[in-house]
Design an enzyme around this catalytic site. Structure first.
Site, PDB file in Angstrom:
ATOM      1  N   HIS A 161      21.984  70.664 138.654  1.00 56.68           N
ATOM      2  CA  HIS A 161      22.907  70.755 137.513  1.00 56.68           C
ATOM      3  C   HIS A 161      24.192  71.490 137.904  1.00 56.68           C
ATOM      4  O   HIS A 161      24.834  72.139 137.074  1.00 56.68           O
ATOM      5  CB  HIS A 161      22.247  71.450 136.294  1.00 56.68           C
ATOM      6  CG  HIS A 161      21.287  70.554 135.555  1.00 56.68           C
ATOM      7  ND1 HIS A 161      20.633  70.926 134.407  1.00 56.68           N
ATOM      8  CD2 HIS A 161      20.885  69.283 135.805  1.00 56.68           C
ATOM      9  CE1 HIS A 161      19.872  69.929 133.972  1.00 56.68           C
ATOM     10  NE2 HIS A 161      20.008  68.938 134.811  1.00 56.68           N
ATOM     11  N   ASP A 173      16.591  64.080 137.130  1.00 55.28           N
ATOM     12  CA  ASP A 173      17.057  62.716 136.900  1.00 55.28           C
ATOM     13  C   ASP A 173      18.557  62.609 136.640  1.00 55.28           C
ATOM     14  O   ASP A 173      19.086  61.504 136.543  1.00 55.28           O
ATOM     15  CB  ASP A 173      16.282  62.060 135.743  1.00 55.28           C
ATOM     16  CG  ASP A 173      16.515  62.770 134.423  1.00 55.28           C
ATOM     17  OD1 ASP A 173      17.154  63.840 134.412  1.00 55.28           O
ATOM     18  OD2 ASP A 173      16.049  62.260 133.394  1.00 55.28           O
ATOM     19  N   ASN A 194      12.103  71.859 133.869  1.00 53.56           N
ATOM     20  CA  ASN A 194      13.345  72.628 133.769  1.00 53.56           C
ATOM     21  C   ASN A 194      13.087  74.110 133.567  1.00 53.56           C
ATOM     22  O   ASN A 194      12.012  74.475 133.119  1.00 53.56           O
ATOM     23  CB  ASN A 194      14.172  72.104 132.578  1.00 53.56           C
ATOM     24  CG  ASN A 194      15.165  71.062 133.019  1.00 53.56           C
ATOM     25  OD1 ASN A 194      15.671  71.115 134.128  1.00 53.56           O
ATOM     26  ND2 ASN A 194      15.460  70.108 132.146  1.00 53.56           N
ATOM     27  N   TYR A 206      26.791  68.706 133.903  1.00 57.65           N
ATOM     28  CA  TYR A 206      26.439  70.089 133.529  1.00 57.65           C
ATOM     29  C   TYR A 206      27.457  71.118 133.999  1.00 57.65           C
ATOM     30  O   TYR A 206      27.470  72.248 133.511  1.00 57.65           O
ATOM     31  CB  TYR A 206      25.040  70.445 134.064  1.00 57.65           C
ATOM     32  CG  TYR A 206      23.942  69.818 133.235  1.00 57.65           C
ATOM     33  CD1 TYR A 206      23.385  70.483 132.154  1.00 57.65           C
ATOM     34  CD2 TYR A 206      23.481  68.536 133.523  1.00 57.65           C
ATOM     35  CE1 TYR A 206      22.394  69.900 131.377  1.00 57.65           C
ATOM     36  CE2 TYR A 206      22.493  67.939 132.747  1.00 57.65           C
ATOM     37  CZ  TYR A 206      21.950  68.630 131.671  1.00 57.65           C
ATOM     38  OH  TYR A 206      20.976  68.049 130.903  1.00 57.65           O
TER      39      TYR A 206
END
Ligand code: G6P
Length: 437
Positions: A198, A169, A145, A260
């Site tokens: 995201h 994931d 990330n 997100y």
């Protein structure tokens, strides 16, 4: 049989990944597993645990743990990469500094993701160069990330690379949760998904008969809320992010949103809900971190992992291994991955790293075309892509101006004066990690 290295071997996610490796040996055969981490003490605990797990489950697999990259990257077939530059201490700053100034503090979204991104790029670039020196043909499967920024940076820095796959994931976590809601085998669900990492939406979820189950899923979530399939293993804040899918569907009923997106759609509301003195880092440090390390120590002391309830396959681990298997065996299974756009989403910039469904085989991902997207989504994504691109350019060009532009564009910040205050504090906090802007 494959030789693999797991970068970030001392992570709390590692036991679940290792467990998934032992249960997928028929699909993904292993010869050697190397765990690599820069933190020797974390690596030792997880490494000793790994030796016990494999001795019991697959004794012919060699297990090595190391803090030496020359050992780690030598002659591997697959690199599973999940590093966290700066560890929890820096994650805490990524979350708390923006919150202090009234902006979202989250490890991948907004200024937190920006901050973490500038740290990750440097180590990721180094990793790719080292791997290519020691294992020129290895596949690099990247989960590090903030995946969106890392993926875009690697694409800019290594445009000729065709054996780096960036994948997250969260789409699979969501699919598993959908599958539970409609009581349907997740492996038989065929998703259509578009966006950035995201920052995306499921437009259709087809079952084995070609029926779209998305309308039914929207109905269920709108009427009964949404809980992750693995709710009992998750913390409260994680459950809260799932609960907000209902709000997003209420306001924007077209598609099923990635969780997100709530940070971008409701930044003011979310800031009020987040506690600047107790963030996700504190929660993870006190929860998962303590639990996993205590359990691994216990297993090492007892010499067996057979009785462990903590060490189990999870979506994250399963996906990592299944992705590798799909490449190794040319299975061409569908995964949601990040790829350079180049027309997949027709009305978005070619150089954006979009997250879409793709068939994944020995030659990498073959993405399915998405076509044109509607104005609302196009507007949101173009803005977010501009943020990501300016972040990467700020890193490459060491540009303060581009960094400020990036933060100002981000929907979780918007105000340029706020962006400047946050940026200046993040620069201080990241000394030694960031290039000098
Ligand atoms: C999800 C996200 C990842 C994130 C992970 C762990 O899987 O997609 O991007 O790294 O959660 O987050 P946590 O807050 O539990 O460390």
């Amino acid at each position: 049989k494959n030789n693999i290295v797991l970068v970030g071997g001392g992570s709390t996610w590692t036991p679940g990944i290792l467990k998934a490796m032992t249960t997928h040996l028929n699909q993904f055969a292993l010869n050697r597993v190397v765990l690599y981490d820069v933190d020797a003490s974390r690596q030792e605990v997880i490494g000793e645990f790994a030796k016990i797990l494999f001795k019991e489950e697959a004794s012919d697999v060699e297990v090595v743990y190391t803090t030496d990259k020359e050992v780690a990257y030598k002659e591997v077939d697959f690199v599973f990469c999940q590093m966290r530059t700066g560890g929890f201490d820096m994650r805490e700053k990524d979350e708390k500094i923006p919150l202090k100034h009234g902006a979202i503090g989250q490890e991948t979204c907004g200024p937190g993701g920006f901050s973490y991104g500038l740290r990750s790029i440097r180590d990721m670039e180094e990793m790719v160069r080292d791997v290519r020196r020691l294992s020129p043909d290895a596949w690099i499967l990247n989960y590090t990330n903030p995946a969106a920024i890392v993926a875009l940076a690697l694409d800019k820095i290594f445009p000729e690379e065709n054996k780096i796959l960036n994948i997250c994931d969260q789409p699979v976590n969501l699919l598993r949760s959908y599958s539970k809601l409609i009581d349907y085998d997740v492996d038989k669900l065929e998703p259509v998904y578009f966006g950035l990492n995201h920052f995306g939406w499921f437009t259709h979820i087809y079952d084995a008969f070609g029926n779209d189950r998305a309308p039914e899923l929207k109905e269920i979530i709108s009427n009964g809320g949404f809980r992750p399939v693995d709710a009992e293993q998750r913390d409260q804040s994680w459950l809260d992010t799932y609960a907000m899918v209902e709000d997003m569907l209420h306001d924007f009923p077209d598609y099923l949103p990635n969780t997100y997106l709530q940070y971008y759609l409701y930044p003011e509301y979310k800031v009020k809900k987040l506690d600047p003195n107790w963030t996700r880092t504190d929660e993870v440090r006190e929860g998962r971190e303590k639990k996993v390390f205590a359990e691994c120590r216990r297993i090492v002391e007892n010499g067996t992992a057979k009785d462990s309830k903590v060490v189990h396959n999870d979506a994250h681990g399963d996906m990592m291994v299944e992705v590798a298997a799909s490449i190794a065996n040319n299975e061409r299974r569908t995964f949601i991955v990040m790829v350079r756009n180049e027309g997949i989403i027709a009305n978005l910039p070619d150089d954006s790293m979009v997250e879409v469904a793709a068939s994944l085989g020995a030659n990498g991902p073959h993405p399915y075309a998405v076509g044109h997207i509607d104005t609302f989504y196009k507007g949101l994504i173009e803005n977010q892509h501009a943020f990501e691109k300016l972040t990467v350019e700020a890193y490459i060009e060491k540009s303060y101006t581009k960094a400020l532009q990036a933060l100002t564009l981000n929907r979780t910040v918007v105000d340029a004066k706020k962006a400047r205050v946050i940026l200046d504090e993040l620069i201080e906090a990241n000394k030694g990690y960031w290039p000098e802007l």
